[in-house]
Design a protein around this motif. Structure first.
Motif, short mmCIF file in Angstrom:
data_model
loop_
_atom_site.label_atom_id
_atom_site.label_comp_id
_atom_site.label_asym_id
_atom_site.label_seq_id
_atom_site.Cartn_x
_atom_site.Cartn_y
_atom_site.Cartn_z
N SER A 138 0.63 -1.10 -0.07
CA SER A 138 0.10 -0.04 -0.05
C SER A 138 0.82 1.25 -0.03
CB SER A 138 -1.18 -0.01 1.12
OG SER A 138 -1.49 1.28 1.38
N GLY A 139 0.73 2.26 -1.11
CA GLY A 139 1.32 3.51 -1.09
C GLY A 139 2.55 3.32 -1.92
N GLN A 140 2.83 2.09 -2.51
CA GLN A 140 3.85 1.86 -3.32
C GLN A 140 3.46 2.19 -4.73
OE1 GLN A 140 6.90 -1.19 -2.75
NE2 GLN A 140 6.39 -1.56 -0.68
N LEU A 141 4.42 2.32 -5.56
CA LEU A 141 4.31 2.65 -6.98
C LEU A 141 4.45 1.43 -7.83
CD1 LEU A 141 4.08 5.35 -8.96
CD2 LEU A 141 6.57 5.13 -9.12
N ALA A 142 3.48 1.29 -8.81
CA ALA A 142 3.74 0.17 -9.62
C ALA A 142 3.38 0.79 -11.28
CB ALA A 142 2.57 -0.81 -9.40
N LYS A 143 3.69 -0.05 -12.20
CA LYS A 143 3.66 0.22 -13.61
C LYS A 143 2.83 -0.84 -14.31
CE LYS A 143 6.51 1.59 -17.47
NZ LYS A 143 7.96 1.61 -18.10
N ILE A 144 2.06 -0.47 -15.17
CA ILE A 144 1.25 -1.29 -15.86
C ILE A 144 1.87 -1.98 -16.87
CG2 ILE A 144 -0.96 -1.22 -17.33
CD1 ILE A 144 -1.39 -0.64 -14.39
N THR A 145 1.88 -3.29 -16.90
CA THR A 145 2.71 -4.17 -17.97
C THR A 145 1.98 -4.32 -19.14
OG1 THR A 145 2.15 -6.17 -16.93
CG2 THR A 145 4.16 -5.07 -16.06
N VAL A 186 1.28 3.88 -11.33
CA VAL A 186 -0.06 4.02 -10.36
C VAL A 186 0.34 3.87 -8.92
CG1 VAL A 186 -1.78 3.16 -12.02
CG2 VAL A 186 -0.57 1.64 -10.48
N VAL A 187 -0.28 4.51 -7.97
CA VAL A 187 -0.02 4.25 -6.59
C VAL A 187 -1.11 3.22 -6.03
CG1 VAL A 187 0.00 5.31 -4.42
CG2 VAL A 187 1.09 6.63 -6.39
N LEU A 188 -0.61 2.20 -5.48
CA LEU A 188 -1.41 1.10 -4.80
C LEU A 188 -2.16 1.74 -3.58
CD1 LEU A 188 0.78 -1.99 -5.23
CD2 LEU A 188 -0.64 -1.07 -6.81
N GLY A 194 -7.53 -11.19 -5.15
CA GLY A 194 -7.21 -11.14 -6.69
C GLY A 194 -6.81 -9.77 -7.07
N PHE A 195 -6.88 -8.69 -6.61
CA PHE A 195 -6.48 -7.48 -6.95
C PHE A 195 -6.11 -6.34 -6.32
CE2 PHE A 195 -10.92 -6.89 -6.75
CZ PHE A 195 -11.10 -5.43 -6.69
N TRP A 196 -5.60 -5.04 -6.56
CA TRP A 196 -5.54 -3.90 -5.83
C TRP A 196 -6.17 -2.88 -6.53
CZ3 TRP A 196 -2.18 -2.61 -1.60
CH2 TRP A 196 -1.43 -3.63 -0.99
#
Length: 203
Positions: A138-145, A186-188, A194-196
């Protein structure tokens, strides 16, 4: 029923899983990564104390990523099955009865998988200090693949934790006004089964 039908099915399953993983890697999608993160934080099935859990621990299900363990089992089951039927044809001029061959091959496959997993676990040891709970994302950065996500329709994203390990997860916007596409950051926010949920990252 064809004596080799079951073993033929497992052989096809091995090829399908391998093809999906290779295709996924080319497209930025990891079947193993998604399965690992779904089953546990550090990529292996979590084993707790208890009767059945003791058996699962003996089988080394908690020592390797599940997909690797599963592929070892399928491969052992398939090879032993074909070999047993071949031996039956040579020695008895007919395949062994399914009531005999299937339980025997199953048990032998589990034993072989256990010892193969033990060897691989020594070659690829888990680093317990780098185990990260997925709930801490939570609060971390992710990138859509790959894909396009709308609310209720998640797509795959990847994030890298402090130990430089990549985690593949499914993310969905938390609002009807937002959509995510390949390459978006995106920021989680919150983990769901099954998802965030996530929000767009503004530079």
């Amino acid at each position: 029923m064809d004596a080799n039908l079951v073993f033929g099915v497992t052989c096809v399953l091995i090829l399908m899983i391998s093809a999906l993983e290779i295709l996924g890697l080319l497209l930025g999608f990891s079947l193993m990564g998604l399965m690992d993160d779904f089953l546990s934080a550090d990529g292996a099935v979590e084993i707790s104390d208890g009767g059945l859990s003791t058996l699962l621990g003996w089988l080394y299900l908690g020592k390797l990523p599940f997909l690797i363990w599963f592929m070892l089992f399928l491969t052992s089951f398939t090879i032993l099955g074909y070999s047993s039927n071949f031996a039956g044809l040579k020695l008895l001029s007919k395949p062994l009865s399914g009531f005999v061959i299937y339980p025997l091959v199953l048990i032998l496959s589990l034993i072989i998988t256990r010892y193969m997993s033990q060897i691989l676990a020594k070659i690829l040891p888990k680093n317990e200090s780098s185990a990260v709970s997925s709930h801490s994302f939570s609060g971390q950065l992710a990138k859509i693949t790959i894909g396009r996500a709308t609310i209720g329709n998640p797509c795959e994203a990847v994030l890298q934790d402090q130990y430089q390990k990549k985690h593949y997860i499914m993310v969905s916007p938390n609002s009807n006004k937002a959509t995510f596409s390949t390459g978006d950051k995106v920021v989680l926010l919150e983990k769901h089964p099954g998802f965030w949920t996530a929000i767009p990252f503004d530079n």
